[in-house]
Design a protein around this motif. Structure first.
Motif, PDB file in Angstrom:
ATOM      1  N   LYS A 224       0.524  -1.405   0.136  1.00 46.53           N
ATOM      2  CA  LYS A 224      -0.225   0.350  -0.121  1.00 46.53           C
ATOM      3  C   LYS A 224       1.339   1.060   0.149  1.00 46.53           C
ATOM      4  N   GLY A 225       2.102   1.157   0.222  1.00 43.35           N
ATOM      5  CA  GLY A 225       3.656   2.194   0.083  1.00 43.35           C
ATOM      6  C   GLY A 225       3.180   2.839   1.650  1.00 43.35           C
ATOM      7  N   GLN A 226       2.834   2.104   2.586  1.00 39.41           N
ATOM      8  CA  GLN A 226       2.715   3.165   3.440  1.00 39.41           C
ATOM      9  C   GLN A 226       4.497   2.271   4.306  1.00 39.41           C
TER      10      GLN A 226
ATOM     11  N   ASP B 269       8.170   1.075   3.529  1.00 35.37           N
ATOM     12  CA  ASP B 269       9.078   0.707   2.217  1.00 35.37           C
ATOM     13  C   ASP B 269       9.960  -0.485   1.891  1.00 35.37           C
TER      14      ASP B 269
ATOM     15  N   ASN C 120       8.495  -5.274  -4.511  1.00 38.71           N
ATOM     16  CA  ASN C 120       9.664  -4.057  -3.121  1.00 38.71           C
ATOM     17  C   ASN C 120      10.201  -5.289  -2.382  1.00 38.71           C
TER      18      ASN C 120
ATOM     19  N   GLN D 159      16.438   1.560  -4.460  1.00 41.30           N
ATOM     20  CA  GLN D 159      15.172   1.139  -5.298  1.00 41.30           C
ATOM     21  C   GLN D 159      15.778   0.131  -5.682  1.00 41.30           C
TER      22      GLN D 159
ATOM     23  N   SER E 166      13.008  -1.712  -8.756  1.00 43.61           N
ATOM     24  CA  SER E 166      12.705  -1.114  -9.908  1.00 43.61           C
ATOM     25  C   SER E 166      14.207  -1.085 -10.235  1.00 43.61           C
TER      26      SER E 166
END
Length: 340
Positions: free
Chosen positions: A96-98, A100, A297, A325, A328
């Motif tokens: 959820k992006g909450q 990292d 992630n 990161q 990605s």
């Protein structure tokens, strides 16, 4: 940087995971964490934090979840379960992006299965792999993958593992051009299974930003001559567990030998500075934390037997990969190359 922590995994429960997380935060002022688990257990452990760790309490949030993934649970059964668990909810925070990154010391198979469901895979990755560091005689550790996520793999999967391992070595370990080897029963070109032979041909023919050294043997893992070693998950897991067992046996034998008589005890006392330095360099705690490379992630698996200090290293590993990161950038390197 915020890390989601599954506090209920591992042999030592929430005390080790919580104190390990606090230790990692103490060393990194830019780090915070969300502790996921039963609220009453989290509150009790937070209240019992030593004074040295209490300084980071304002950077520790909690998320109450009562469900727990058992250490012997089948991944298929975990996936079918409708009950939220500390593991699934920690992964959900990342999805959820909450958060990292996620760190768990729980069931490895369940973590990989839930990770694929909750956060998905990097585009171009068919099979995520488990990657961990092993100590070497060189100045840096060697990355070994896969360590158990994929027992049966095709040659093109081993090629993808090499690409992912080399990318992680370059970004996280600052190796400008990683040296990659394919684990085999010998270095001669005629040795190995058909699968390994085909993977060797793919690696040798690929245009890559790493140096492919060809076949390597088990002993080469610790030589410092190679930065990344690739194999299937069955072989990798056996190699890792055998290495851990050998290290424990040698440590016990050395201790018994040095304590055998007053002469050996005197020798041990004289050599204490060197022995202490060697023990620190080879301490498996420093290498704790296996990356689930290929997930969309950052997810890091801590060893189930790790105490607080070891868990802290896993949290630090996750933070490093999130800052770079890594998923990605893996996607950029792998885009469309190995998907089948």
């Amino acid at each position: 940087m915020r890390i989601a922590i599954d506090t209920m995994g591992g042999d030592f429960g929430p005390r080790a995971t919580l104190r390990g997380t606090a230790s990692a935060l103490l060393r990194d002022s830019q780090l915070s964490a969300i502790l996921v688990g039963p609220q009453h257990l989290l509150d009790a452990e937070l209240d019992s934090l030593p004074a040295s760790l209490s300084r980071v309490r304002d950077r520790l949030q909690t998320l109450a979840v009562d469900g727990i993934v058992a250490s012997d649970a089948r991944p298929s059964r975990v996936l079918r379960s409708r009950e939220p668990s500390s593991m699934s909810q920690a992964l959900g925070l990342v999805a959820k992006g909450q958060a990292d990154a996620c760190v768990s010391a729980g069931n490895t198979g369940a973590l990989m299965a839930l990770g694929m469901r909750e956060v998905g895979r990097v585009k171009g990755v068919e099979r995520p792999a488990i990657c961990a560091a092993v100590p070497t005689r060189g100045v840096r550790a060697c990355s070994l993958l896969d360590l158990g996520a994929n027992v049966d793999v095709a040659p093109h999967h081993l090629l993808a593992f090499a690409r992912m391992g080399a990318m992680r070595s370059r970004l996280i370990d600052a190796v400008e051009r990683p040296r990659v080897g394919l684990l085999n029963v010998g270095v001669e070109s005629v040795k190995g299974t058909a699968q390994v032979q085909e993977a060797h041909a793919l690696l040798a023919a690929s245009e890559s930003d790493f140096d492919y050294l060809g076949f390597v043997e088990g002993g080469d893992l610790f030589s410092g001559k190679v930065d990344v070693v690739v194999c299937d998950g069955f072989v990798g897991n056996v190699v890792l567990k055998s290495s851990e067992g050998l290290a424990q046996m040698l440590s016990a034998q050395l201790g018994a030998t040095l304590a055998a008589s007053w002469r050996t005890r005197l020798m041990a006392w004289l050599a204490r500075p060197a022995l202490t330095r060697l023990s620190r360099e080879l301490d498996p705690v420093r290498y704790n934390g296996a990356s689930l490379l290929g997930l969309a992630n950052v997810v890091v698996k801590s060893h189930g037997g790790a105490a607080a200090e070891g868990f802290a290293f896993a949290v630090t590993r996750a933070a490093s990969e999130a800052r770079e990161q890594l998923p990605s950038r893996l996607a950029q390197a792998l885009e469309g190359t190995y998907s089948r």
